[in-house]
Scaffold this motif. Structure first.
Motif, PDB file in Angstrom:
ATOM      1  N   ARG A   1       0.884   2.952   0.839  1.00 57.05           N
ATOM      2  CA  ARG A   1       1.708   3.414   0.716  1.00 57.05           C
ATOM      3  C   ARG A   1       1.914   2.256  -1.164  1.00 57.05           C
ATOM      4  O   ARG A   1       2.101   2.756  -1.969  1.00 57.05           O
ATOM      5  N   TYR A   2       2.795   1.472  -0.999  1.00 62.30           N
ATOM      6  CA  TYR A   2       2.157   0.650  -1.832  1.00 62.30           C
ATOM      7  C   TYR A   2       0.827   0.000  -2.448  1.00 62.30           C
ATOM      8  O   TYR A   2       1.529  -0.802  -3.221  1.00 62.30           O
ATOM      9  N   GLY A   3       0.109   0.551  -2.666  1.00 67.12           N
ATOM     10  CA  GLY A   3      -1.386   0.498  -3.505  1.00 67.12           C
ATOM     11  C   GLY A   3      -1.855  -0.877  -2.617  1.00 67.12           C
ATOM     12  O   GLY A   3      -2.559  -1.568  -3.223  1.00 67.12           O
ATOM     13  N   ARG A   4      -2.135  -1.189  -1.857  1.00 67.32           N
ATOM     14  CA  ARG A   4      -2.286  -2.730  -1.211  1.00 67.32           C
ATOM     15  C   ARG A   4      -3.382  -2.510  -0.509  1.00 67.32           C
ATOM     16  O   ARG A   4      -3.083  -1.178   0.619  1.00 67.32           O
ATOM     17  N   ARG A   5      -4.970  -2.977  -1.180  1.00 71.37           N
ATOM     18  CA  ARG A   5      -5.743  -2.969   0.008  1.00 71.37           C
ATOM     19  C   ARG A   5      -6.412  -3.598  -0.476  1.00 71.37           C
ATOM     20  O   ARG A   5      -7.025  -4.497  -1.299  1.00 71.37           O
ATOM     21  N   THR A   6      -7.493  -4.607   0.488  1.00 72.03           N
ATOM     22  CA  THR A   6      -8.732  -5.574   0.072  1.00 72.03           C
ATOM     23  C   THR A   6      -9.886  -5.164  -0.596  1.00 72.03           C
ATOM     24  O   THR A   6     -10.110  -3.978  -0.433  1.00 72.03           O
ATOM     25  N   SER A   7     -10.231  -5.824  -2.038  1.00 75.02           N
ATOM     26  CA  SER A   7     -11.396  -5.249  -2.613  1.00 75.02           C
ATOM     27  C   SER A   7     -12.436  -5.753  -1.837  1.00 75.02           C
ATOM     28  O   SER A   7     -12.713  -6.721  -1.461  1.00 75.02           O
TER      29      SER A   7
ATOM     30  N   THR B   1     -13.757  -9.842  -0.881  1.00 76.53           N
ATOM     31  CA  THR B   1     -14.264 -10.271   0.396  1.00 76.53           C
ATOM     32  C   THR B   1     -15.413 -10.783   0.152  1.00 76.53           C
ATOM     33  O   THR B   1     -15.713 -12.176   0.978  1.00 76.53           O
ATOM     34  N   ARG B   2     -16.049 -10.202  -0.487  1.00 71.44           N
ATOM     35  CA  ARG B   2     -17.998 -10.543  -0.897  1.00 71.44           C
ATOM     36  C   ARG B   2     -17.526 -12.455  -1.362  1.00 71.44           C
ATOM     37  O   ARG B   2     -18.291 -12.849  -0.927  1.00 71.44           O
ATOM     38  N   ALA B   3     -16.785 -12.436  -2.746  1.00 74.15           N
ATOM     39  CA  ALA B   3     -16.695 -13.677  -3.395  1.00 74.15           C
ATOM     40  C   ALA B   3     -16.308 -15.273  -2.669  1.00 74.15           C
ATOM     41  O   ALA B   3     -16.598 -15.502  -2.435  1.00 74.15           O
ATOM     42  N   TRP B   4     -15.451 -14.809  -1.237  1.00 76.46           N
ATOM     43  CA  TRP B   4     -14.960 -15.041   0.023  1.00 76.46           C
ATOM     44  C   TRP B   4     -15.800 -16.013   0.338  1.00 76.46           C
ATOM     45  O   TRP B   4     -15.798 -17.117   0.531  1.00 76.46           O
TER      46      TRP B   4
END
Length: 132
Positions: A11-17, A21-24
């Protein structure tokens, strides 16, 4: 079936890229590798600078003097300092002396040193040795 969190994220457009995640994980891996290398080098450097020393005997000369015989093996050529101590029958330190000797790396060298005391000693000990 979707969870409440998934519905809110959609609904609010939050998502993990996936990139984030790979950079982390790459950063975590690099930091972990650097810490492992630093710990390994610290261990190797410490063992390369360690001095092997053993007391081989002592003699009570008189009420104010003890001689201590010891053997030293240093990892490299140079100066080695050793702390010698004399103790009384209650294990109190009654004499202390730091001596320095030139040694060749990897070769066992024996020394005999005199330690003056303030009271009658019952033993003479090699406390420790280090590269000076």
């Amino acid at each position: 079936m979707t969870t409440q969190q998934a519905l809110l994220d959609e609904r609010y457009g939050r998502r993990t890229s996936r990139r984030a995640t790979r950079a982390w994980w790459i950063i975590v891996g690099v930091v972990g590798l650097a810490a492992t290398v630093a710990l390994g080098w610290s261990t190797v450097a410490t063992s390369m600078a360690s001095v092997d020393a053993d007391a081989t005997g002592y003699a009570i000369v008189d009420d104010r003097t003890v001689t201590i015989t010891f053997q030293v093996v240093a990892p490299t050529d140079g100066t080695v300092a050793c702390a010698l101590e004399a103790q009384d029958e209650e294990h109190g330190v009654v004499g202390w002396r730091v001596v320095e000797h030139e040694v060749e790396g990897g070769t066992a060298v024996a020394f005999t040193e005199t330690v003056p005391t303030v009271a009658e000693a019952t033993t003479g000990l090699l406390h420790s040795c280090w590269v000076a």
